[in-house]
Design an enzyme around this catalytic site. Structure first.
Site, short mmCIF file in Angstrom:
data_model
loop_
_atom_site.label_atom_id
_atom_site.label_comp_id
_atom_site.label_asym_id
_atom_site.label_seq_id
_atom_site.Cartn_x
_atom_site.Cartn_y
_atom_site.Cartn_z
N THR A 188 -1.02 -0.10 -5.24
CA THR A 188 -1.67 1.08 -4.67
C THR A 188 -2.87 1.42 -5.55
O THR A 188 -2.77 1.40 -6.77
CB THR A 188 -0.68 2.28 -4.65
N CYS A 195 2.20 2.58 -9.23
CA CYS A 195 2.41 1.37 -8.42
C CYS A 195 1.20 0.44 -8.50
O CYS A 195 0.09 0.84 -8.15
CB CYS A 195 2.67 1.78 -6.96
N THR A 249 0.85 -1.19 0.00
CA THR A 249 0.00 0.00 0.00
C THR A 249 0.88 1.23 0.00
O THR A 249 2.10 1.12 0.02
CB THR A 249 -0.93 0.01 1.23
N ALA A 305 -0.60 5.87 -7.22
CA ALA A 305 -1.53 4.83 -7.67
C ALA A 305 -1.48 4.62 -9.18
O ALA A 305 -1.73 3.51 -9.67
CB ALA A 305 -2.95 5.17 -7.22
#
EC number: 3.4.25.2
Length: 174
Positions: free
Chosen positions: A162, A159, A2, A156
């Site tokens: 994420t 990645c 995360t 986000a």
């Protein structure tokens, strides 16, 4: 994993995190709450890593905050000592960001308690992307929340661990 970010700017401290929980290469849940208030609502905590391990550490931090009320740094240092030396805790795989009105800290299993020097800090799989994005926006007229949200959106986009489902908590800063 995360991504969690904390931004301290303009009299506010904002912590934001995405909601993705992955098991290997599979997304198991997209709306987990990895940022929350603890310590009677005076502290914001966010975690990255193994979820069960992080909840164990959050519980330990809450107990340290009860033991050392209003002393986030002391509670964090005591947690880091336990985390580093306890046989059970030493095997936990997580990192935490914690913040109150005056202090922001990253706590690691190596016993590190780190205070950021540039008003922002990020952890997790997209942490480097979010941190770089936040650093680039710190000298703009964007609010702390805007910096945190946009930094996580950028992370986000890059990645795969994420997502864009964000949880944001804000405190007034000193």
């Amino acid at each position: 994993m995360t991504t969690i970010i904390t931004v301290r700017k303009g009299g506010k401290v904002v912590m934001a995190g995405d909601g993705q929980v992955s098991l290997g290469q599979t997304v198991m849940k997209g709306n987990a709450r990895k940022v929350r208030r603890i310590g009677k609502g005076e502290v914001i905590a966010g975690f990255a890593g193994a979820t069960a391990d992080a909840f164990t550490l959050l519980d330990r931090l809450e107990k340290k905050l009860e033991q050392y009320p209003g002393q986030l740094m002391r509670a964090a240092v005591e947690l880091a000592k336990d985390w580093r030396t306890d046989k059970y805790l030493r095997n936990l795989e997580a990192m935490m960001l914690v913040a109150d009105k005056s202090t922001t800290l990253a706590i690691t299993g190596n016993g590190d308690v780190l205070e950021p020097e540039h008003g922002a800090i990020a952890i997790g799989s997209g942490g480097n992307y979010a941190f770089a994005a936040a650093r680039a926006m710190m000298d703009t007229d964007k609010s702390a929340e805007e910096v945190a949200r946009q930094s996580l959106d950028i992370a986000a986009d890059i990645c795969v661990y994420t997502n864009h489902n964000l949880v944001v908590e804000t405190l007034d800063a000193e």
